[in-house]
Motif scaffolding. Structure first.
Motif, PDB file in Angstrom:
ATOM      1  N   HIS A   1       2.949   1.283  -0.746  1.00  0.00           N
ATOM      2  CA  HIS A   1       3.297   0.280   0.262  1.00  0.00           C
ATOM      3  C   HIS A   1       4.686  -0.252  -0.037  1.00  0.00           C
ATOM      4  O   HIS A   1       4.865  -1.235  -0.768  1.00  0.00           O
ATOM      5  CB  HIS A   1       2.266  -0.856   0.262  1.00  0.00           C
TER       6      HIS A   1
ATOM      7  N   HIS B   1       8.699  -0.485   1.997  1.00  0.00           N
ATOM      8  CA  HIS B   1       9.376  -0.268   3.279  1.00  0.00           C
ATOM      9  C   HIS B   1      10.771   0.312   3.087  1.00  0.00           C
ATOM     10  O   HIS B   1      11.496  -0.075   2.166  1.00  0.00           O
ATOM     11  CB  HIS B   1       9.475  -1.585   4.064  1.00  0.00           C
TER      12      HIS B   1
ATOM     13  N   HIS C   1      -0.976  -2.933   8.249  1.00  0.00           N
ATOM     14  CA  HIS C   1      -0.963  -4.237   7.589  1.00  0.00           C
ATOM     15  C   HIS C   1      -2.057  -5.076   8.245  1.00  0.00           C
ATOM     16  O   HIS C   1      -2.251  -5.015   9.467  1.00  0.00           O
ATOM     17  CB  HIS C   1       0.356  -4.975   7.845  1.00  0.00           C
TER      18      HIS C   1
ATOM     19  N   HIS D   1      -1.831  -5.175   2.278  1.00  0.00           N
ATOM     20  CA  HIS D   1      -2.029  -6.551   1.802  1.00  0.00           C
ATOM     21  C   HIS D   1      -3.520  -6.931   1.813  1.00  0.00           C
ATOM     22  O   HIS D   1      -4.152  -6.963   0.760  1.00  0.00           O
ATOM     23  CB  HIS D   1      -1.222  -7.559   2.640  1.00  0.00           C
TER      24      HIS D   1
ATOM     25  N   ASP E   1       6.566  -3.655  -1.733  1.00  0.00           N
ATOM     26  CA  ASP E   1       6.762  -4.004  -0.312  1.00  0.00           C
ATOM     27  C   ASP E   1       8.245  -3.910   0.102  1.00  0.00           C
ATOM     28  O   ASP E   1       8.637  -2.934   0.740  1.00  0.00           O
ATOM     29  CB  ASP E   1       6.208  -5.400  -0.061  1.00  0.00           C
TER      30      ASP E   1
HETATM   31 ZN   LIG Z   1       4.583  -4.339   4.061  1.00  0.00          ZN
END
Ligand SMILES: [Zn+2]
Ligand SMILES: Nc1ncnc2c1ncn2[C@@H]1O[C@H](CCC(=O)c2cccc(C(=O)O)c2)[C@@H](O)[C@H]1O
Length: 353
Positions: A27, A29, A210, A234, A291
């Motif tokens: 996870h 980005h 998410h 998450h 993240d």
């Molecule tokens: Zn994320």
């Protein structure tokens, strides 16, 4: 970098162990991983941008008052990515940063809609990320796969564009394995995206939305029932619903936990209040992720140090966390066996030293 980066409680030895531990990240980005150096370099190319060109000034710029502010800053960085060369450079440099942390495999979440709507040609976009992926694997040994996600707040137009880019055989990149849903959750109910996830799943992609980051457990339930989520991004609010925790544990649906992200976006107030311990105690599979590391003043190694502190882990416990991520990844079985073997060999050698 900000106070998040160094977890003062992690012993020096465990941090040294983590630094050398082979890892997988599920996870993280694409744009959110642009390093301060890359962001400042791109900002200098585009003087009209409000993003600071000085890496030190970026630290303040990457300090968020709430989740909406985080998205606003995130989009200002998205605006810096304007050409296929920007895309290629960013992707290659993100891979370099991952390799520096012994990340052998990463599923990078990319939001193609945000780039194509800003004028980047879709074919050139796909060629740029694939070129970087193949170069990174050849030069760093880091295997990248893609998750294409819908920026939910951009609505069903963005959902249609994202699933078209993800399923059109003339465009779909070889490295694409999963389909996600990001952006603000408030005011963006998950059920409306069911038709798009159905099309992505029918095309062989894995569902990883998410959910439960800034809204309650119902969003996680919706992601499970309407979007057929195989993993949850998450899932922070799941701790508020014992039935949901039991369901996640029973059906072995992992949570992609990003501790520092939750603090930086104010989704969770303090690390000591983070529900990761409840997840583990309920038998839920957790993976550790960063993240948007530079934006949150952290990196994956630091997130493992935070997890060690919150969960009271030693080297074996950390190695198990790393193997969790490999097990629930979408890498092929031979690739998984290879990385898990490396983790075991490294951990055994460390403990015998
Ligand atoms: Zn994320
Ligand atoms: N922790 C996070 N939690 C959630 N998402 C996260 C997180 N980190 C990064 N993201 C990314 O932020 C983007 C947000 C983009 C977005 O909201 C938006 C809204 C309206 C228009 C447009 C546009 O492009 O026109 C974009 C998502 O694509 C997502 O992949």
């Amino acid at each position: 970098m900000t106070e998040h980066l160094v977890d003062p409680h992690a012993s020096r030895d465990l941090k040294a162990f983590i630094a050398g531990l082979p890892k997988a990240e599920l996870h993280v980005h694409h744009v959110g991983s642009a390093s301060p150096r890359i962001v400042s370099e791109l900002a200098a190319r585009h003087p009209d941008s409000r993003v600071p060109t000085d890496p030190a000034a970026l630290v303040d710029y990457f300090t968020f008052t709430d989740f909406a502010h985080f998205i606003e800053v995130y989009l200002s960085v998205v605006d810096l990515i304007r050409t296929p060369e920007d895309v290629r450079l960013l992707t290659y440099e993100v891979a370099r940063d991952l390799a520096r942390q012994q990340v052998r495999y990463a599923e990078l979440t990319i939001t193609p809609f945000s780039s194509t709507r800003r004028g980047i040609d879709e074919r050139a976009f796909m060629d740029a990320i694939e070129d970087a992926r193949k170069s990174a694997e050849a030069e760093f040994g880091t295997v990248l796969r893609w998750c294409f996600d819908i920026p939910g707040e951009a609505g069903l137009e963005s959902a249609e564009e994202t699933v078209r880019l993800a399923t059109d055989d003339r465009l779909r990149p070889e490295g694409l394995v999963s389909f996600g849903l990001g952006g603000p959750e408030v005011g963006v109910p998950r059920p409306q995206f069911k038709p798009y996830f159905d099309r992505a799943i029918a095309a062989g992609l894995h569902s990883v939305p998410h959910a439960g980051e800034t809204t309650g457990p119902q969003t996680v339930w919706d992601a499970l029932t309407h979007l057929r989520a195989e993993r949850i991004g998450h899932g922070t609010s799941s701790a508020r619903d014992p039935k949901l925790l039991a369901h996640l544990a029973e059906h072995r649906i992992p949570l992609e936990v990003c501790p520092t992200s939750n603090i930086a976006t104010r989704a969770v107030t303090t690390l000591d209040e983070h529900p990761i311990k409840e997840f583990v105690q309920a038998g839920v599979i957790v993976t550790i992720n960063s993240d948007d590391p530079p934006m949150f003043g952290t990196d994956l190694d630091n997130e493992y140090a935070v997890a060690a502190r919150l969960l009271g882990l030693d080297e074996r416990g950390l190695a198990d966390l790393a193997k969790n991520a490999v097990d629930v990844s979408f890498l092929d079985p031979a690739g998984k066996a290879g990385i898990k073997g490396e983790i075991d060999t490294y951990t055994a050698a460390w403990l015998d030293r």
